[in-house]
Design a protein around this motif. Structure first.
Motif, PDB file in Angstrom:
ATOM      1  N   ILE A   1      33.031  56.391  43.814  1.00 55.61           N
ATOM      2  CA  ILE A   1      33.830  54.970  44.176  1.00 55.61           C
ATOM      3  C   ILE A   1      34.425  54.677  42.537  1.00 55.61           C
ATOM      4  O   ILE A   1      35.507  54.568  42.469  1.00 55.61           O
ATOM      5  CB  ILE A   1      33.044  53.578  44.350  1.00 55.61           C
TER       6      ILE A   1
ATOM      7  N   LYS B   1      37.261  57.273  41.556  1.00 59.68           N
ATOM      8  CA  LYS B   1      38.551  57.264  42.334  1.00 59.68           C
ATOM      9  C   LYS B   1      39.350  56.002  42.253  1.00 59.68           C
ATOM     10  O   LYS B   1      40.055  55.749  42.982  1.00 59.68           O
ATOM     11  CB  LYS B   1      38.259  57.651  43.790  1.00 59.68           C
TER      12      LYS B   1
ATOM     13  N   PRO C   1      41.650  53.109  41.289  1.00 62.51           N
ATOM     14  CA  PRO C   1      42.939  53.297  41.007  1.00 62.51           C
ATOM     15  C   PRO C   1      43.329  52.898  39.550  1.00 62.51           C
ATOM     16  O   PRO C   1      44.524  53.258  39.016  1.00 62.51           O
ATOM     17  CB  PRO C   1      44.054  52.418  41.907  1.00 62.51           C
TER      18      PRO C   1
ATOM     19  N   ASN D   1      44.337  47.265  43.425  1.00 58.30           N
ATOM     20  CA  ASN D   1      44.487  46.529  44.950  1.00 58.30           C
ATOM     21  C   ASN D   1      43.279  47.424  45.669  1.00 58.30           C
ATOM     22  O   ASN D   1      43.210  47.013  46.950  1.00 58.30           O
ATOM     23  CB  ASN D   1      45.945  47.180  45.651  1.00 58.30           C
ATOM     24  N   ALA D   2      42.498  48.023  45.143  1.00 57.97           N
ATOM     25  CA  ALA D   2      41.421  48.514  45.890  1.00 57.97           C
ATOM     26  C   ALA D   2      39.962  47.706  45.679  1.00 57.97           C
ATOM     27  O   ALA D   2      39.709  47.053  44.492  1.00 57.97           O
ATOM     28  CB  ALA D   2      41.196  49.900  45.340  1.00 57.97           C
ATOM     29  N   GLU D   3      39.367  47.422  46.845  1.00 60.32           N
ATOM     30  CA  GLU D   3      38.358  46.470  46.816  1.00 60.32           C
ATOM     31  C   GLU D   3      37.193  46.870  47.682  1.00 60.32           C
ATOM     32  O   GLU D   3      37.409  47.034  48.864  1.00 60.32           O
ATOM     33  CB  GLU D   3      38.477  45.087  47.244  1.00 60.32           C
ATOM     34  N   PHE D   4      36.114  47.372  47.092  1.00 61.66           N
ATOM     35  CA  PHE D   4      34.977  47.708  47.654  1.00 61.66           C
ATOM     36  C   PHE D   4      33.827  46.471  47.813  1.00 61.66           C
ATOM     37  O   PHE D   4      33.498  45.746  46.707  1.00 61.66           O
ATOM     38  CB  PHE D   4      33.991  49.115  46.764  1.00 61.66           C
TER      39      PHE D   4
ATOM     40  N   LEU E   1      35.589  56.975  51.510  1.00 63.96           N
ATOM     41  CA  LEU E   1      34.327  57.238  50.579  1.00 63.96           C
ATOM     42  C   LEU E   1      33.053  56.633  51.380  1.00 63.96           C
ATOM     43  O   LEU E   1      31.990  57.591  51.136  1.00 63.96           O
ATOM     44  CB  LEU E   1      34.422  56.515  49.095  1.00 63.96           C
TER      45      LEU E   1
ATOM     46  N   LYS F   1      31.913  48.055  52.939  1.00 63.12           N
ATOM     47  CA  LYS F   1      33.288  48.377  53.396  1.00 63.12           C
ATOM     48  C   LYS F   1      34.387  48.271  52.100  1.00 63.12           C
ATOM     49  O   LYS F   1      33.922  47.769  51.129  1.00 63.12           O
ATOM     50  CB  LYS F   1      33.731  47.040  54.344  1.00 63.12           C
TER      51      LYS F   1
END
Lengths: 380, 380
Positions: free
Chosen positions: A85, A88, A90, A110-113, B282, B313
């Motif tokens: 995570i 990768k 951004p 803009n990526a949220e885990f 992922l 998620k």
């Protein structure tokens, strides 16, 4: 817990502590990676209970701010997903936040885990080493000590003590010795005046621990502080804390294995010998022992040969720098000989034989700190 | 047989023919590598009976002498040992000699190998292709045709015909199509005027053959000549002869799979989409399908997300260049989508959807030669 951190810096620390984390462990929580945030910085921890690694990222380093918006706290994340995570994401910065329900949010651009975390209180407390007996080693020297010995540890568990490297202080030298009872690799270095006074027990460090330590240690770190207790050893650099258990038991006395006189001495070029033995071993791929033969010839020529009746045979000649003493025919494992020659770190090598059935010694010329010993194979 | 050859040149040819040699073959002699020497040059042959590769090294090439002291003859050497031996020889030239007892001597500098060879007469005769129907393709274009389609062949043997790539000529185009029935990859190129007249049967080439061919073909070779018969296909460059069997059976008609109208069209940046889908996948590592969800939002935003209840998620947003038509929620295999996007070879991509349950099409913008199709996964 909350903080915003440089992704590359976090990634580097994650890779370090991942070296200690195994997916096959008896203690499920150890498949996780522990993150702790304090005002002073972020600490990551990984452990498989044999090896524990802590990597610290200071909030500020030489006036450069690494971490911002710190709210203290701690969490365990799943080590299976976390490194990929982070790699990768951004953007160059990462925000990591936990809530009261052990939810972890990782945000970048803009990526949220959203990951399910585990309670950091369930993570075993790492033992704290209490000892004044620590000494410093230059990092590159410690890496050499490891690389020149660790390949010779035993890979079978019949005598567990031989799966480790014996570290001891003797007569003003620090010694690293490894043997699998077919060959022996040793390297010693003189202790500096300031460390010469330390009384250091003879300890045995698992080969695996030293192999992982060597991967993590970076040449750009000047020195490593080493501390030893009865059952643990700690290697510490500025931001890294590498703890390994020690092996139980008494390491065999190896000094009497080393022959004191020799009957044939060969001086040669390390690389040329290595390549010749590599070639001679090609046809012996199949057989476990991978045995090659060495024979002295006239005019300082060494003949290296092997014979695999079903495949064929190979004869190779190397011109030695010089050969002293008796003529010799001897057979040995090509793999052991190549391992030993690779550890020599000198263009020229001195090999001392005491007959075809006695162990022989490989050293760099003009340097008695490195000693490699191999037991021959009976073929004549 | 005898010859003296440049080691590097021999090595390159050996590596080419090794691509066809398997240690697991029903015909033991095919584990060997065939060497034939003639006045004109040396020919190496490897085969696993599905693929046969011949590599020719001419005695002279543009006035440069590659091979000397040729005495005609042929022999089979064990492919398991021969490449490593050649690679590790100490000098730049190699001498290879056989005697009447099938003994092979390989000599270079002071190294001498003696191998047990096998009689070349026992090697199966490779089929000679008799056809006038050959055409030429630029090498880089053939490599593109392969790379953009071969990944989509089926890897299971339930429908063997789908493990191959369908090559056919249709309406002045040469078409490559591959499908595993969950996705389809196709690439077509207009036939040149000189080749437009060829009548070319629809054939199916094993995916494995094309993958190996792509590894061997070097961009520095200008063109490849392709010849097809009923059950074989031959790719020939100046010094390389690559023969593959064709798959038996009729390839399914795929054109009717491709929807003719669309309800939602997304224009976006290929790389950004690829990275976003990579991230979203992922957490879905474990599940076989590796499903991610795509949803159109306001202001040309695409939301890419996935959910693995036990892990967590991820929600990622990508700004599209533009979105036309109906709103859309769709789920698909992240792996298939990433494979398709990697084959696009354009910074901008056009994706045409016909609702959540219908196949959708991915193409480079302004180029209708590449078409990738993916069947969605039902999750809503």
């Amino acid at each position: 817990m909350k903080f915003v951190i440089q992704r590359d810096q976090l990634m580097e620390s994650v890779q370090h502590v991942m070296k200690a984390i195994s997916s096959r462990t008896a203690i499920p929580i150890l498949t996780g990676l522990k993150i702790e945030a304090k005002e002073t910085g972020i600490k990551l921890t990984g452990s498989d209970s044999d090896i524990s690694i802590e990597s610290f990222i200071p909030t500020e380093d030489n006036g450069i701010v690494n971490i911002e918006q710190i709210e203290a706290g701690s969490i365990i994340v799943q080590a299976k997903y976390f490194p990929d995570i982070i790699r990768k994401l951004p953007q160059k910065t990462v925000e990591i936040i936990t809530d009261n329900h052990l939810n972890v949010t990782i945000r970048s651009g803009n990526a949220e885990f959203h990951l399910n975390g585990q309670d950091a209180d369930e993570y075993p407390q790492l033992p704290q080493l209490h000892t004044d007996e620590s000494f410093e080693l230059p990092t590159d020297l410690l890496k050499d000590l490891i690389k020149q010995t660790v390949f010779a540890v035993s890979t079978v568990e019949t005598r567990p003590i031989l799966t480790g490297v014996n570290m001891k202080v003797e007569e003003g030298y620090l010694n690293f010795v490894a043997t699998d009872s077919h060959r022996l690799a040793s390297r010693r270095i003189p202790l500096e005046s300031q460390t010469a006074s330390i009384t250091f027990p003879s300890v045995v460090v698992p080969g695996k621990s030293l192999t992982e330590l060597n991967k993590i240690l970076e040449e750009d770190q000047e020195s490593v502080e080493v501390s030893v207790t009865e059952n643990q050893i700690l290697f510490r650099t500025k931001n890294l804390y590498f703890l390994s258990r020690l092996l139980d038991g008494k390491y065999p006395e190896t000094s009497r294995l080393i022959p004191e006189q020799s009957k044939t001495i060969v001086y040669g070029q390390t690389k040329e010998l290595l390549q010749s033995i590599d070639r001679a071993s090609l046809l012996a791929k199949e057989s476990k022992n991978n045995v090659v033969r060495l024979q002295t010839k006239e005019n300082t020529v060494l003949e290296i040969s092997s014979n695999s009746p079903e495949v064929g045979k190979v004869v190779d000649e190397v011109t030695a720098d010089s050969i002293e003493g008796e003529d010799l025919k001897i057979s040995f494992s090509a793999k052991y000989m190549m391992d030993a020659l690779k550890a020599i770190e000198n263009d020229h090598v001195k090999i001392e034989f005491t007959g075809a059935m006695r162990p022989f010694i490989i050293r760099p010329i003009d340097n008695d700190q490195i000693l490699q010993l191999i037991l021959p194979v009976r073929t004549y």
